[in-house]
Design a protein around this motif. Structure first.
Motif, PDB file in Angstrom:
ATOM      1  N   ASP A   2       0.815  -1.218   0.000  1.00 28.53           N
ATOM      2  CA  ASP A   2       0.000   0.000   0.000  1.00 28.53           C
ATOM      3  C   ASP A   2       0.846   1.264   0.000  1.00 28.53           C
ATOM      4  OD1 ASP A   2      -2.333  -1.438  -0.046  1.00 28.53           O
ATOM      5  OD2 ASP A   2      -2.666  -1.358   2.118  1.00 28.53           O
ATOM      6  N   ASP A   3       1.949   1.261   0.735  1.00 33.20           N
ATOM      7  CA  ASP A   3       2.821   2.442   0.768  1.00 33.20           C
ATOM      8  C   ASP A   3       3.412   2.719  -0.611  1.00 33.20           C
ATOM      9  OD1 ASP A   3       2.348   2.855   3.442  1.00 33.20           O
ATOM     10  OD2 ASP A   3       4.116   1.727   4.104  1.00 33.20           O
ATOM     11  N   ASP A   4       3.695   1.642  -1.357  1.00 40.29           N
ATOM     12  CA  ASP A   4       4.243   1.821  -2.699  1.00 40.29           C
ATOM     13  C   ASP A   4       3.191   2.378  -3.653  1.00 40.29           C
ATOM     14  OD1 ASP A   4       6.577   0.848  -1.718  1.00 40.29           O
ATOM     15  OD2 ASP A   4       6.436  -1.119  -2.672  1.00 40.29           O
ATOM     16  N   VAL A   5       1.944   1.933  -3.490  1.00 41.25           N
ATOM     17  CA  VAL A   5       0.861   2.490  -4.313  1.00 41.25           C
ATOM     18  C   VAL A   5       0.731   3.983  -4.057  1.00 41.25           C
ATOM     19  CG1 VAL A   5      -1.623   2.470  -4.758  1.00 41.25           C
ATOM     20  CG2 VAL A   5      -0.401   0.314  -4.437  1.00 41.25           C
ATOM     21  N   LYS A   6       0.779   4.377  -2.772  1.00 34.01           N
ATOM     22  CA  LYS A   6       0.711   5.794  -2.413  1.00 34.01           C
ATOM     23  C   LYS A   6       1.891   6.553  -3.008  1.00 34.01           C
ATOM     24  CE  LYS A   6       0.539   8.950   1.549  1.00 34.01           C
ATOM     25  NZ  LYS A   6       1.626   9.814   1.028  1.00 34.01           N
ATOM     26  N   ALA A   7       3.079   5.952  -2.955  1.00 32.14           N
ATOM     27  CA  ALA A   7       4.265   6.615  -3.504  1.00 32.14           C
ATOM     28  C   ALA A   7       4.121   6.844  -5.004  1.00 32.14           C
ATOM     29  CB  ALA A   7       5.514   5.772  -3.211  1.00 32.14           C
ATOM     30  N   VAL A   8       3.527   5.863  -5.697  1.00 32.99           N
ATOM     31  CA  VAL A   8       3.315   6.013  -7.143  1.00 32.99           C
ATOM     32  C   VAL A   8       2.331   7.142  -7.420  1.00 32.99           C
ATOM     33  CG1 VAL A   8       2.329   4.889  -9.179  1.00 32.99           C
ATOM     34  CG2 VAL A   8       3.903   3.628  -7.708  1.00 32.99           C
ATOM     35  N   ARG A   9       1.224   7.181  -6.651  1.00 29.24           N
ATOM     36  CA  ARG A   9       0.231   8.256  -6.829  1.00 29.24           C
ATOM     37  C   ARG A   9       0.882   9.629  -6.650  1.00 29.24           C
ATOM     38  NH1 ARG A   9      -3.788   5.178  -3.746  1.00 29.24           N
ATOM     39  NH2 ARG A   9      -5.443   4.472  -5.156  1.00 29.24           N
ATOM     40  N   ASP A  10       1.719   9.744  -5.621  1.00 29.30           N
ATOM     41  CA  ASP A  10       2.329  11.036  -5.312  1.00 29.30           C
ATOM     42  C   ASP A  10       3.413  11.420  -6.316  1.00 29.30           C
ATOM     43  OD1 ASP A  10       0.692  11.165  -3.110  1.00 29.30           O
ATOM     44  OD2 ASP A  10       2.216  10.465  -1.687  1.00 29.30           O
ATOM     45  N   ALA A  11       4.082  10.401  -6.882  1.00 28.68           N
ATOM     46  CA  ALA A  11       5.245  10.675  -7.727  1.00 28.68           C
ATOM     47  C   ALA A  11       4.899  11.039  -9.159  1.00 28.68           C
ATOM     48  CB  ALA A  11       6.187   9.467  -7.715  1.00 28.68           C
ATOM     49  N   VAL A  12       3.734  10.613  -9.629  1.00 32.06           N
ATOM     50  CA  VAL A  12       3.378  10.833 -11.035  1.00 32.06           C
ATOM     51  C   VAL A  12       2.240  11.845 -11.102  1.00 32.06           C
ATOM     52  CG1 VAL A  12       2.725   9.744 -13.203  1.00 32.06           C
ATOM     53  CG2 VAL A  12       4.038   8.451 -11.518  1.00 32.06           C
ATOM     54  N   PRO A  13       2.508  13.099 -11.460  1.00 31.88           N
ATOM     55  CA  PRO A  13       1.456  14.124 -11.509  1.00 31.88           C
ATOM     56  C   PRO A  13       0.374  13.757 -12.525  1.00 31.88           C
ATOM     57  CG  PRO A  13       3.653  15.109 -11.669  1.00 31.88           C
ATOM     58  CD  PRO A  13       3.828  13.637 -11.837  1.00 31.88           C
ATOM     59  N   VAL A  71      -0.312   0.309 -11.845  1.00 32.09           N
ATOM     60  CA  VAL A  71       0.659   0.723 -10.832  1.00 32.09           C
ATOM     61  C   VAL A  71       2.079   0.367 -11.277  1.00 32.09           C
ATOM     62  CG1 VAL A  71       1.419   0.388  -8.450  1.00 32.09           C
ATOM     63  CG2 VAL A  71      -1.019   0.572  -8.966  1.00 32.09           C
ATOM     64  N   GLU A  72       2.250  -0.809 -11.858  1.00 37.77           N
ATOM     65  CA  GLU A  72       3.573  -1.223 -12.337  1.00 37.77           C
ATOM     66  C   GLU A  72       4.065  -0.298 -13.444  1.00 37.77           C
ATOM     67  OE1 GLU A  72       3.026  -6.000 -11.380  1.00 37.77           O
ATOM     68  OE2 GLU A  72       2.764  -5.236 -13.413  1.00 37.77           O
ATOM     69  N   ARG A  73       3.162   0.070 -14.335  1.00 38.33           N
ATOM     70  CA  ARG A  73       3.551   0.955 -15.441  1.00 38.33           C
ATOM     71  C   ARG A  73       3.949   2.331 -14.919  1.00 38.33           C
ATOM     72  NH1 ARG A  73      -0.414   2.392 -20.505  1.00 38.33           N
ATOM     73  NH2 ARG A  73       0.556   4.319 -21.147  1.00 38.33           N
ATOM     74  N   LEU A  74       3.155   2.903 -14.014  1.00 37.08           N
ATOM     75  CA  LEU A  74       3.465   4.223 -13.475  1.00 37.08           C
ATOM     76  C   LEU A  74       4.709   4.177 -12.593  1.00 37.08           C
ATOM     77  CD1 LEU A  74      -0.145   5.450 -12.583  1.00 37.08           C
ATOM     78  CD2 LEU A  74       1.286   6.182 -14.504  1.00 37.08           C
ATOM     79  N   ALA A  75       4.895   3.058 -11.884  1.00 35.52           N
ATOM     80  CA  ALA A  75       6.090   2.913 -11.051  1.00 35.52           C
ATOM     81  C   ALA A  75       7.346   2.906 -11.911  1.00 35.52           C
ATOM     82  CB  ALA A  75       5.997   1.630 -10.229  1.00 35.52           C
ATOM     83  N   ALA A  76       7.274   2.224 -13.050  1.00 35.22           N
ATOM     84  CA  ALA A  76       8.421   2.199 -13.963  1.00 35.22           C
ATOM     85  C   ALA A  76       8.727   3.606 -14.471  1.00 35.22           C
ATOM     86  CB  ALA A  76       8.130   1.252 -15.128  1.00 35.22           C
ATOM     87  N   LYS A  77       7.667   4.368 -14.741  1.00 37.30           N
ATOM     88  CA  LYS A  77       7.846   5.739 -15.222  1.00 37.30           C
ATOM     89  C   LYS A  77       8.522   6.606 -14.156  1.00 37.30           C
ATOM     90  CE  LYS A  77       4.348   7.510 -17.440  1.00 37.30           C
ATOM     91  NZ  LYS A  77       4.783   7.820 -18.813  1.00 37.30           N
ATOM     92  N   ALA A  78       8.153   6.356 -12.882  1.00 35.34           N
ATOM     93  CA  ALA A  78       8.681   7.171 -11.789  1.00 35.34           C
ATOM     94  C   ALA A  78       9.979   6.617 -11.205  1.00 35.34           C
ATOM     95  CB  ALA A  78       7.631   7.288 -10.688  1.00 35.34           C
ATOM     96  N   GLY A  79      10.408   5.457 -11.663  1.00 33.93           N
ATOM     97  CA  GLY A  79      11.622   4.855 -11.136  1.00 33.93           C
ATOM     98  C   GLY A  79      11.454   4.282  -9.739  1.00 33.93           C
ATOM     99  N   ILE A  80      10.236   3.807  -9.433  1.00 32.82           N
ATOM    100  CA  ILE A  80       9.945   3.251  -8.110  1.00 32.82           C
ATOM    101  C   ILE A  80       9.940   1.726  -8.184  1.00 32.82           C
ATOM    102  CG2 ILE A  80       8.166   3.027  -6.318  1.00 32.82           C
ATOM    103  CD1 ILE A  80       7.276   5.868  -7.038  1.00 32.82           C
ATOM    104  N   THR A  81      10.676   1.087  -7.297  1.00 36.75           N
ATOM    105  CA  THR A  81      10.682  -0.372  -7.218  1.00 36.75           C
ATOM    106  C   THR A  81       9.563  -0.817  -6.291  1.00 36.75           C
ATOM    107  OG1 THR A  81      13.082  -0.452  -7.563  1.00 36.75           O
ATOM    108  CG2 THR A  81      12.028  -2.407  -6.611  1.00 36.75           C
ATOM    109  N   LEU A  82       8.684  -1.637  -6.797  1.00 34.39           N
ATOM    110  CA  LEU A  82       7.509  -2.063  -6.037  1.00 34.39           C
ATOM    111  C   LEU A  82       7.816  -3.273  -5.163  1.00 34.39           C
ATOM    112  CD1 LEU A  82       4.768  -1.768  -8.814  1.00 34.39           C
ATOM    113  CD2 LEU A  82       5.245  -0.145  -6.968  1.00 34.39           C
ATOM    114  N   ARG A  83       7.162  -3.293  -4.014  1.00 34.08           N
ATOM    115  CA  ARG A  83       7.228  -4.461  -3.126  1.00 34.08           C
ATOM    116  C   ARG A  83       5.867  -5.152  -3.140  1.00 34.08           C
ATOM    117  NH1 ARG A  83       8.749  -1.151   2.051  1.00 34.08           N
ATOM    118  NH2 ARG A  83       7.319   0.238   0.935  1.00 34.08           N
ATOM    119  N   TYR A  84       5.894  -6.465  -2.963  1.00 32.17           N
ATOM    120  CA  TYR A  84       4.664  -7.252  -3.005  1.00 32.17           C
ATOM    121  C   TYR A  84       4.483  -7.965  -1.671  1.00 32.17           C
ATOM    122  CZ  TYR A  84       4.715  -6.200  -7.947  1.00 32.17           C
ATOM    123  OH  TYR A  84       4.708  -5.539  -9.150  1.00 32.17           O
ATOM    124  N   GLU A  85       3.242  -7.981  -1.210  1.00 34.17           N
ATOM    125  CA  GLU A  85       2.958  -8.513   0.122  1.00 34.17           C
ATOM    126  C   GLU A  85       3.164 -10.015   0.210  1.00 34.17           C
ATOM    127  OE1 GLU A  85       2.615  -6.638   2.489  1.00 34.17           O
ATOM    128  OE2 GLU A  85       2.003  -4.720   1.650  1.00 34.17           O
TER     129      GLU A  85
END
Length: 644
Positions: free
Chosen positions: A7-18, A87-101
């Motif tokens: 969940d924290d990574d999802v929030k980080a993606v939301r915040d990182a990609v305008p 989320v994976e696509r936007l994370a790649a755009k923002a350079g965020i490495t996702l964690r999985y529960e």
């Protein structure tokens, strides 16, 4: 299955990609006031922008079709992705490495299908680019050089080469971890007698990207005489490639198309290259199909379809090119932009023209001169013998039917006058009346029902403040019981303003708002939103992090109807000009005062219905409640928000 994304990574993606940066990849956005942006909705066809983006809140909402949500919801909707894929696509755009529960990092074979197919195409593009440098690809480099394209040009457009062997790319992508099923599904490979083989072999390769810049397919040009395939071979229809929905060069041209409000439509990959290298950076091309409805939608969103927009079609001067121009004219009315046609001397396409006469000739070619309607009419009229009365009458009949399709009456009349001149009929008013008659017949047959306002369909429900719903009585929202929303109703209008404050400016109404009951909102849709805010922890939650608070409110929505209303209220402009504590206090008082008055009326009505049958103790309690409520109402009227 792949694990759930942290969940924290999802929030980080939301915040990182305008959200405005993401939406701008698909349509042009302009200032809408109040910190919001507006554009033509990508989810339904409209002539006037009712789609709004709020960068500060990370939300979008269309007041026409009611689609709304955050950045993730937008990408899911427009690219038909699952939540995890998005989320994976936007994370790649923002350079965020996702964690999985569950199970640690997501293994590549479990990634969403679209992302895997995009990755396969990106890997293929890199493979083809490297292959263009090989000795075998000399024939491809020679082809480019003969058309005026050097190595820098090939690099800029990512042109590559597919080796002539059976399975060079297939083996390469297998080594990258792609399965045979993924390679077949992507269209990069096809079934052979002993397994998958390369679809493209021994050809010059152009990558085809979508509006977001992701490679979704390829166009391949034959180079050798012993190649028995077609001159141009494109990627087949796949989950990510629909030829009617892609435009070659759109990823390179979209910013300049939006900036200049102009697009140049050419016929081939080398024509796009020639135009861009000559300075015409708004050039795009279809990919092996006619220019159609879906292409128009893509361009309209980038052009914003304002009155100054221009679309210039370049077609070969041969009969096929003329037919293409006439097909384009059939769809001309779907643009608000002015459409023109450009045909080079001697029937040369932009690539040949640049090679023969230089960059200046290409820039001069696409300067708008001949309106598309004029060219189309000349093509029709030119098929008849205008020296005879019968020929003129036949030409008029066919051409007038085309002019009658023009929706704007003033433009229709102007073109009818020009048609009279083309046919050689001196009585211009006769032609004007004939065209008007045909237009009426078409309307009577139902061909124009419901269309208003110029060259398009009915405008979306926009208000005078650039995006807010009209202050009329909308239809009742689906899924709600109770009276329809009526923004002429002071109660509904005030409840709407208070909810907008609670979502957009919670600091102005908190903590008072959180003490309001759901039953204080008389419109069932507004009561549903109030309940969502309550379940999200109240407006007070918005003081710390407004974006997360809005996400929580949307997550609390029981269905898409309520969720859509939340996004609508979260981006809609306020009715008042000055939004401060005084304004917020007025809305709080009005909603509470009406609730108090309703309760007084309810109690007094019950007493009246019961008459003498009410027990003495119940009568005393009811009279005491009415007295207390009346005192409270009097205090609210006298002291305003201070009495809350």
């Amino acid at each position: 299955m792949a694990g759930r994304i942290n969940d924290d990574d999802v929030k980080a993606v939301r915040d990182a990609v305008p959200i405005d940066a993401v939406v701008s990849e698909y349509l042009q956005l302009r200032n809408a006031g109040g910190g919001n942006l507006k554009g033509l909705c990508p989810f339904h066809d409209e002539k006037s922008p009712s789609f709004q983006v709020s960068p500060g809140k990370g939300l979008f909402h269309c007041f026409g079709c009611q689609e709304g949500g955050d950045t993730i919801a937008f990408v899911m909707k427009i690219d038909h992705l699952s939540f995890s894929e998005t989320v994976e696509r936007l994370a790649a755009k923002a350079g965020i490495t996702l964690r999985y529960e569950e199970g640690g990092y997501n293994p590549s074979h479990q990634r969403g299908e679209r992302i895997r197919l995009i990755e396969a195409h990106q890997a293929a593009a890199e493979f083809y680019v490297r292959a263009l440098e090989s000795p075998e690809a000399e024939i491809g480099r020679k082809f480019l050089a003969e058309r005026g394209f050097d190595q820098d040009a090939a690099t800029h457009f990512r042109v590559g080469y597919s080796p002539a062997g059976w399975d060079h790319l297939t083996r390469y992508l297998r080594g990258k971890g792609f399965s045979d099923k993924e390679l077949i599904t992507s269209g990069l490979s096809q079934d052979g007698r002993r397994g998958p083989i390369d679809r493209f072999r021994g050809r010059l390769m152009w990558p085809i990207s979508d509006t977001a810049g992701e490679i979704v397919g390829f166009g391949a040009r034959k180079l050798r005489d012993d190649d028995n395939g077609p001159k141009y071979l494109n990627t087949p229809e796949t989950p990510i490639y629909k030829k009617s929905q892609v435009l070659y060069g759109i990823d390179l041209a979209k910013k300049d198309i939006a900036k200049a409000s102009r697009a140049v439509v050419v016929e081939g990959y080398t024509d796009v290259m020639a135009c861009h290298l000559a300075g015409v950076t708004t050039a795009i091309a279809t990919c092996g199909t006619a220019f159609g409805n879906d292409h128009i939608k893509i361009l309209r969103r980038l052009l914003m379809d304002n009155g100054s927009a221009r679309v210039i079609f370049t077609f070969d001067g041969d009969s096929a090119g003329q037919k293409a121009a006439l097909r384009a004219f059939e769809d001309d009315q779907k643009f608000a932009a002015e459409t023109y046609i450009a045909i080079a001397p001697d029937g040369m396409d932009p690539c040949d023209l640049r090679l023969a006469k230089g960059d200046d000739s290409v820039r001069d070619l696409v300067e708008p001169r001949t309106p598309l309607f004029e060219f189309a009419l000349r093509q029709i009229v030119g098929r008849y013998d205008l020296e005879t009365p019968a020929g003129r009458a036949a030409a008029l009949d066919e051409a007038a039917a085309v002019v009658a399709k023009i929706k704007t009456s003033s433009v229709q009349r102007e073109v009818a006058v020009q048609l009279a001149g083309l046919v050689g009929i001196l009585d211009q008013e006769f032609v004007v009346r004939r065209v008007a008659q045909l237009a009426r017949w078409a309307r009577d047959k139902g061909g124009d029902h419901g269309e208003r306002g110029g060259r398009g369909g009915p405008p979306g429900p926009r208000g005078p403040r650039g995006g807010a719903p009209q202050q009329t009585a909308p239809a009742p929202a689906p899924g709600f019981s109770g009276p329809a929303l009526n923004l002429r109703s002071p109660a509904h209008r005030t409840e709407r303003e208070l909810l907008k404050l609670a979502l957009q400016r919670p600091a102005l109404v908190s903590p008072a708002f959180d003490a309001y009951g759901v039953d204080e909102f008389t419109a069932p849709p507004y009561a549903a939103v109030r309940r969502c805010i309550e379940e999200a922890g109240g407006a007070e939650q918005g003081l710390a992090d407004n974006r997360e608070y809005l996400v929580a409110v949307m997550d609390a929505a029981p269905d898409n109807t309520v969720r859509s209303l939340v996004t609508e209220l979260a981006v809609e402009v306020f009715i008042g000009k000055t939004i401060d504590e005084t304004y917020a206090g007025m809305q709080l008082v009005h909603v509470r005062l009406r609730a108090v008055d309703r309760r007084i009326n309810d109690v007094q009505g019950s007493l009246a219905r019961l008459g003498s049958h009410v027990a003495p103790q119940d009568l005393a309690a009811a009279q005491n409640e009415v007295w207390v409520l009346q005192q409270y109402a009097q205090s609210l009227r006298a002291h305003g928000a201070a009495a809350l």
